[in-house]
Design a protein around this motif. Structure first.
Motif, PDB file in Angstrom:
ATOM      1  N   GLY A  18       0.819  -1.191   0.000  1.00  0.00           N
ATOM      2  CA  GLY A  18       0.000   0.000   0.000  1.00  0.00           C
ATOM      3  C   GLY A  18       0.857   1.246   0.000  1.00  0.00           C
ATOM      4  N   GLU A  19       0.392   2.247   0.715  1.00  0.00           N
ATOM      5  CA  GLU A  19       1.033   3.566   0.723  1.00  0.00           C
ATOM      6  C   GLU A  19       2.286   3.610   1.606  1.00  0.00           C
ATOM      7  N   VAL A  20       2.281   2.854   2.714  1.00  0.00           N
ATOM      8  CA  VAL A  20       3.376   2.931   3.695  1.00  0.00           C
ATOM      9  C   VAL A  20       3.863   1.537   4.081  1.00  0.00           C
ATOM     10  N   PRO A  21       4.464   0.762   3.166  1.00  0.00           N
ATOM     11  CA  PRO A  21       4.801  -0.638   3.434  1.00  0.00           C
ATOM     12  C   PRO A  21       6.141  -0.876   4.140  1.00  0.00           C
ATOM     13  N   ASN A  22       7.014   0.141   4.164  1.00  0.00           N
ATOM     14  CA  ASN A  22       8.378  -0.091   4.654  1.00  0.00           C
ATOM     15  C   ASN A  22       8.392  -0.474   6.124  1.00  0.00           C
ATOM     16  N   GLY A  23       9.128  -1.559   6.423  1.00  0.00           N
ATOM     17  CA  GLY A  23       9.254  -2.034   7.794  1.00  0.00           C
ATOM     18  C   GLY A  23       8.226  -3.082   8.171  1.00  0.00           C
ATOM     19  N   TYR A  24       7.363  -3.438   7.233  1.00  0.00           N
ATOM     20  CA  TYR A  24       6.296  -4.409   7.499  1.00  0.00           C
ATOM     21  C   TYR A  24       6.300  -5.518   6.445  1.00  0.00           C
ATOM     22  N   ASN A  25       5.949  -6.726   6.905  1.00  0.00           N
ATOM     23  CA  ASN A  25       5.763  -7.855   5.990  1.00  0.00           C
ATOM     24  C   ASN A  25       4.395  -8.474   6.219  1.00  0.00           C
ATOM     25  N   VAL A  26       3.832  -9.051   5.162  1.00  0.00           N
ATOM     26  CA  VAL A  26       2.578  -9.773   5.308  1.00  0.00           C
ATOM     27  C   VAL A  26       2.648 -11.065   4.520  1.00  0.00           C
ATOM     28  N   SER A  27       1.723 -11.954   4.836  1.00  0.00           N
ATOM     29  CA  SER A  27       1.525 -13.166   4.056  1.00  0.00           C
ATOM     30  C   SER A  27       0.057 -13.535   4.160  1.00  0.00           C
ATOM     31  N   ARG A  28      -0.416 -14.310   3.215  1.00  0.00           N
ATOM     32  CA  ARG A  28      -1.833 -14.720   3.235  1.00  0.00           C
ATOM     33  C   ARG A  28      -1.874 -16.197   2.801  1.00  0.00           C
ATOM     34  N   SER A  29      -1.668 -17.073   3.762  1.00  0.00           N
ATOM     35  CA  SER A  29      -1.649 -18.502   3.445  1.00  0.00           C
ATOM     36  C   SER A  29      -3.054 -19.098   3.464  1.00  0.00           C
ATOM     37  N   THR A  30      -3.983 -18.476   4.153  1.00  0.00           N
ATOM     38  CA  THR A  30      -5.374 -18.938   4.173  1.00  0.00           C
ATOM     39  C   THR A  30      -6.296 -17.747   3.896  1.00  0.00           C
ATOM     40  N   THR A  31      -7.533 -18.027   3.542  1.00  0.00           N
ATOM     41  CA  THR A  31      -8.511 -16.952   3.331  1.00  0.00           C
ATOM     42  C   THR A  31      -8.773 -16.191   4.623  1.00  0.00           C
ATOM     43  N   GLU A  32      -8.726 -16.899   5.759  1.00  0.00           N
ATOM     44  CA  GLU A  32      -9.157 -16.312   7.030  1.00  0.00           C
ATOM     45  C   GLU A  32      -8.134 -15.396   7.690  1.00  0.00           C
TER      46      GLU A  32
END
Lengths: 107, 117
Positions: free
Chosen positions: B58-72
């Protein structure tokens, strides 16, 4: 990206008064949503309104997409209406928020 | 339905520590996102996901990580916390991604107030 501006930034009302909150946006959008953040921080969706007018009790919203603005009307305000009101516009899989309008309703 | 559930509600971290903010939804929503809210700044988008296995910045991603292994589930990881990451974090979900027709109404979690000292 799309710019979203809300006005006025702050609003103080006496209980029972009416008010109009404005949201302007800089580009064409697919949809617009209004949220209320209560004093405890919870965000509640008030309206989902791409165009036209919707009413929910004392609140109503109008979006004029061709002129790139939306208005939220609060009638007969109550102290429980206090909080921050955000508009957010939808485009390109993103929801872009304005900075909010802080409303204080005094008894 | 519990809706969107975030944990923890409050957290204090020391500079340099890492942690994960949890977000889960039980509405079978395709789209999930993370925002941070700072005074006078509104909500700013950090990362989002249009479905399991797909994430984007998004607009301010630096310093953050995400993952989406499941829908929930859509956890947000702070890799090495900095005082500038002191903020209130919100997770949101919707049935479809914003701007893609109907059923894009966003539902928010209760927020996580994070302080980095």
């Amino acid at each position: 990206g799309i710019q979203v501006e809300q006005s006025p930034p702050d609003l103080i009302l006496q209980e029972g008064a009416n008010s109009t909150l404005r949201c302007n946006f800089s580009d064409s959008v697919n949809n617009l949503q209004w949220f209320h953040q209560n004093p405890w921080g919870q965000l509640i969706n008030l309206f989902y309104i791409p165009s036209g007018t919707k009413q929910n009790g004392r609140l109503s919203a109008t979006t004029v997409a061709t002129e790139r603005y939306s208005l939220l009307y609060i009638s007969s305000s109550q102290t429980t209406d206090s909080g921050v009101y955000f508009c957010a516009v939808e485009a390109n899989s993103k929801l872009t928020f304005g900075k909010g309008i802080t409303l204080s309703v005094r008894p | 339905n519990a809706g969107v559930t975030q944990t923890p509600k409050f957290q204090v971290l020391k500079t340099g520590q890492s942690m994960t903010l949890q977000c889960a939804q039980d509405m079978n929503h395709e789209y999930m996102s993370w925002y941070r809210q700072d005074p006078g700044m509104g909500l700013r988008l950090i990362h989002y996901s249009v479905g399991a296995g797909i994430t984007d910045q998004g607009e301010v991603p630096n310093g953050y990580n995400v993952s989406r292994s499941t829908t929930e589930d859509f956890p947000l990881r702070l890799l090495s916390a900095a005082p500038s990451q002191t903020s209130v974090y919100f997770c949101a979900s919707s049935y479809r991604p914003p701007g893609q027709g109907a059923n894009t109404e966003a539902f928010f979690g209760q927020g996580t107030r994070l302080t980095v000292v």
